[in-house]
Motif scaffolding. Structure first.
Motif, short mmCIF file in Angstrom:
data_model
loop_
_atom_site.label_atom_id
_atom_site.label_comp_id
_atom_site.label_asym_id
_atom_site.label_seq_id
_atom_site.Cartn_x
_atom_site.Cartn_y
_atom_site.Cartn_z
N GLY A 147 -8.71 3.50 1.83
CA GLY A 147 -9.89 2.63 1.83
C GLY A 147 -9.52 1.18 1.63
N ALA A 148 -8.58 0.91 0.73
CA ALA A 148 -8.13 -0.47 0.50
C ALA A 148 -7.47 -1.03 1.76
CB ALA A 148 -7.17 -0.52 -0.69
N LEU A 204 0.83 -1.21 0.00
CA LEU A 204 0.00 0.00 0.00
C LEU A 204 0.86 1.26 0.00
CD1 LEU A 204 -2.79 -1.14 2.48
CD2 LEU A 204 -3.05 -0.74 0.03
N TRP A 240 -1.27 11.81 -8.90
CA TRP A 240 -2.66 11.83 -8.47
C TRP A 240 -2.84 12.84 -7.34
CZ3 TRP A 240 -6.12 7.01 -7.88
CH2 TRP A 240 -6.21 6.32 -9.08
N LEU A 278 1.34 6.42 -7.04
CA LEU A 278 0.21 7.27 -7.42
C LEU A 278 0.52 8.76 -7.25
CD1 LEU A 278 -2.74 5.19 -5.93
CD2 LEU A 278 -2.21 5.53 -8.35
N ALA A 298 -8.29 8.23 -0.46
CA ALA A 298 -9.53 7.47 -0.59
C ALA A 298 -9.26 6.06 -1.10
CB ALA A 298 -10.50 8.21 -1.52
N LEU A 299 -8.45 5.94 -2.12
CA LEU A 299 -8.20 4.63 -2.72
C LEU A 299 -7.31 3.75 -1.84
CD1 LEU A 299 -8.51 2.77 -5.22
CD2 LEU A 299 -6.38 3.77 -6.05
N VAL A 300 -6.13 4.22 -1.52
CA VAL A 300 -5.17 3.40 -0.77
C VAL A 300 -5.63 3.25 0.69
CG1 VAL A 300 -2.77 3.23 -0.01
CG2 VAL A 300 -3.29 4.03 -2.31
N GLY A 318 -7.57 11.71 -3.62
CA GLY A 318 -7.86 10.47 -4.34
C GLY A 318 -7.02 9.31 -3.86
N VAL A 319 -5.74 9.57 -3.60
CA VAL A 319 -4.85 8.52 -3.10
C VAL A 319 -5.29 8.08 -1.71
CG1 VAL A 319 -2.47 7.99 -2.45
CG2 VAL A 319 -2.93 9.32 -4.51
#
Length: 182
Positions: free
Chosen positions: A171-172, A147, A160, A154, A167-169, A164-165
């Motif tokens: 959240g993952a 991660l 990015w 990213l 939220a994506l990373v 956004g990073v």
């Protein structure tokens, strides 16, 4: 034991406290709240700080809200929070305005580049200090490193936006940790 005379006194006390330290005002908070103002005993301060450290967010901000709530309820919590944040916010806005005027000056640009390098180094050093905590994390070292690498690519390579990073990373990472904890 003393108590703040008003919401204004509470606001001013936390404003003064916020302006006395940069990057760590807990020692100043103890001196102000316990010794100078007498609003808390040492034991009360330690107990309140222990709770503030468990809550999410900066310890001294949590502490200010708990002290404000203790004396004036929600209005006191908001007054203490405003006291902790108002003056530093004004200072940061003034610095941002000054940067707007000086950003093209080579000395200012180089100084900020240097500060960016120092900040990056501090973040990395903190990360290295926290590596042993991954041994007990439900996420595990391989997933955490994956991660971190994804975030680095990213942001650093693909450019990015941070939100956004996160939220994506983020959240993952939360989803993976939750799944492993089940």
């Amino acid at each position: 034991m003393n108590r703040p005379a008003s919401l204004t006194a509470l606001f001013l006390a936390f404003s003064r406290l916020a302006l006395q330290g940069f990057g760590g005002v807990l020692a100043v908070a103890q001196r102000e709240l316990v010794e100078r103002l007498g609003w808390m005993t040492r034991e009360e301060f330690v107990e309140t700080l222990a709770i503030a450290q468990v809550l999410p967010g900066p310890n001294v901000v949590n502490l200010s809200m708990m002290v404000g709530d203790r004396f004036f309820g929600t209005r006191g919590a908001m007054a203490a929070l405003a006291g902790m944040l108002a003056a530093p916010a004004v200072i940061v806005l003034c610095l941002a305005a000054a940067y707007g005027q000086l950003h093209a000056h080579p000395v200012a640009a180089n100084a900020l580049r240097g500060m960016g390098a120092v900040a990056s180094g501090l973040v990395l050093a903190t990360g290295f200090k926290l590596l042993p905590a991954l041994n007990k994390s439900p996420l595990g070292k391989p997933a955490a490193f994956g991660l971190a690498l994804a975030a680095l690519v990213l942001i650093g390579v693909l450019r990015w936006p941070l939100i956004g990073v996160l939220a994506l990373v983020g959240g993952a990472g939360m989803a993976l940790a939750w799944w492993r904890m089940k």
